[in-house]
Design an enzyme around this catalytic site. Structure first.
Site, short mmCIF file in Angstrom:
data_model
loop_
_atom_site.label_atom_id
_atom_site.label_comp_id
_atom_site.label_asym_id
_atom_site.label_seq_id
_atom_site.Cartn_x
_atom_site.Cartn_y
_atom_site.Cartn_z
N HIS A 144 0.54 -1.53 -0.46
CA HIS A 144 -0.18 0.18 -0.15
C HIS A 144 1.08 1.34 0.30
CE1 HIS A 144 -0.26 0.98 4.65
NE2 HIS A 144 1.16 0.78 4.32
N CYS A 166 6.10 5.68 4.40
CA CYS A 166 4.96 4.97 4.15
C CYS A 166 4.21 5.76 2.55
CB CYS A 166 3.72 5.53 5.28
SG CYS A 166 4.33 3.95 7.01
N HIS A 199 5.18 0.47 -0.63
CA HIS A 199 5.43 -1.14 0.47
C HIS A 199 4.69 -2.21 1.23
CE1 HIS A 199 3.55 2.09 3.35
NE2 HIS A 199 3.78 1.14 4.08
N HIS A 206 3.19 -5.17 3.63
CA HIS A 206 2.92 -5.92 4.84
C HIS A 206 2.34 -6.90 5.31
CE1 HIS A 206 3.41 -1.64 7.18
NE2 HIS A 206 2.92 -0.86 6.10
N ASP A 217 -5.27 -10.42 -1.17
CA ASP A 217 -3.63 -11.08 -1.11
C ASP A 217 -2.68 -11.19 -1.91
OD1 ASP A 217 -2.06 -12.75 0.73
OD2 ASP A 217 -2.73 -14.02 -0.33
N HIS A 218 -2.27 -10.58 -1.84
CA HIS A 218 -0.79 -9.79 -2.89
C HIS A 218 -1.35 -9.46 -3.94
CE1 HIS A 218 1.33 -13.54 -1.10
NE2 HIS A 218 2.10 -13.63 -1.69
N GLU A 248 -1.11 -4.35 11.16
CA GLU A 248 -0.10 -4.64 10.20
C GLU A 248 1.45 -4.85 10.01
OE1 GLU A 248 -0.59 -0.28 8.11
OE2 GLU A 248 0.57 0.21 9.38
NI NI Z 1 2.45 0.32 5.56
#
Ligand code: NI
Length: 268
Positions: A147, A166, A172, A174, A212-213, A257
């Protein structure tokens, strides 16, 4: 009013014979008692009592009383249920039985207000005195996603100041941990709040497959105009699930997160 919670850990062999095991000393204070004797269920029970601590001792309730009550009512019944139902025993019914047995025997100054059964490290059931007849089912899931925290309403400089690293233009990632709690009565033919395979399929179809992904900002409609903060992710997942967990009701969505930052949403 103070709430005190005690966790009791135990393993039960389906061939458990009380007179043998109850005579055994505690040999593993971490893993609890009785100890495992092979591949057997390893369960954790958490009892919460509430009240005013004794002004002299500071005790609300001696935890050895809770230990004794939980083991007395949980172990023989779990072993009997295993013998009768094997791996298919309803965890909800197991918990309800223990609740009904333990609650009248709890100290009058420290009534039992909640009881939680951890069936696995990522699956647990709970009963709360405030919601009689209901069982809370909580399961954990995970997904990996990228995100970028960025608001179109802010200037680039303001975005960098507000979100720091961020706000990296290419995003980046998580590894998100998702915990979903549903609540309902376990009085239907399945003996479950919501059968686990159905619960998992709903979360998989409605949430995991969609997130997901993925790059949340780029690949999902839900975050095209919504900044994918962990707060907003929890709210969006609530919206994905709320109408789809019948006959249960969605109670809470919690999203980690990182191990140090999480958000939860309960619909209001
Ligand atoms: Ni983040």
């Amino acid at each position: 009013m103070v709430r005190l919670t005690r966790e009791v850990r135990f393993s039960v062999d389906r061939d458990w014979a009380g007179h043998v095991e109850f005579s055994r000393p505690v040999t593993n204070s971490w893993a609890g008692w009785p100890s495992a004797v092979g591949i057997v269920p390893y369960l954790r029970l958490r009892a919460t009592v509430a009240g005013e601590p004794d002004p002299v001792t500071g005790y609300l309730c001696n935890i050895t009383v809770i230990d004794r009550l939980l083991r007395k009512h949980a172990i023989p019944f779990t072993a009997a249920a295993l013998r009768e139902h094997g791996w298919r025993m309803s965890a909800e019914h197991l918990l309800e039985h223990i609740w009904e047995q333990v609650r009248p025997e709890a100290p009058s100054n420290a009534p039992l207000v909640a009881l939680e059964l951890c069936a696995t490290p990522c699956l647990r059931y709970a009963i709360e005195a405030e919601t009689p007849g209901m069982v809370y089912l909580t399961q954990q899931f995970e997904f990996a996603a990228a995100h970028r925290l960025h608001c179109a309403e802010l200037s680039d400089a303001e975005n960098r100041t507000t979100f720091g690293k961020c706000n990296n233009p290419n995003g980046h990632g998580h590894n998100y941990l998702l915990e979903v709690t549903v609540v309902g009565a376990a009085d239907g033919p399945t003996g479950c709040v919501l059968p686990l395979p159905a619960f998992e399929q709903i979360v998989s179809d409605r949430v995991i497959e969609r997130l997901d992904h993925k790059h949340l900002n780029e690949d999902t409609e839900e975050f095209r105009a919504v900044n994918p903060s962990v707060e907003n992710i929890a709210r969006v997942i609530w919206g994905m699930l709320a109408e789809h967990v019948a006959p249960a009701r969605l109670h809470r969505v919690r999203v980690w997160e990182t191990p140090k930052a999480w958000a939860e949403y309960s619909g209001v």
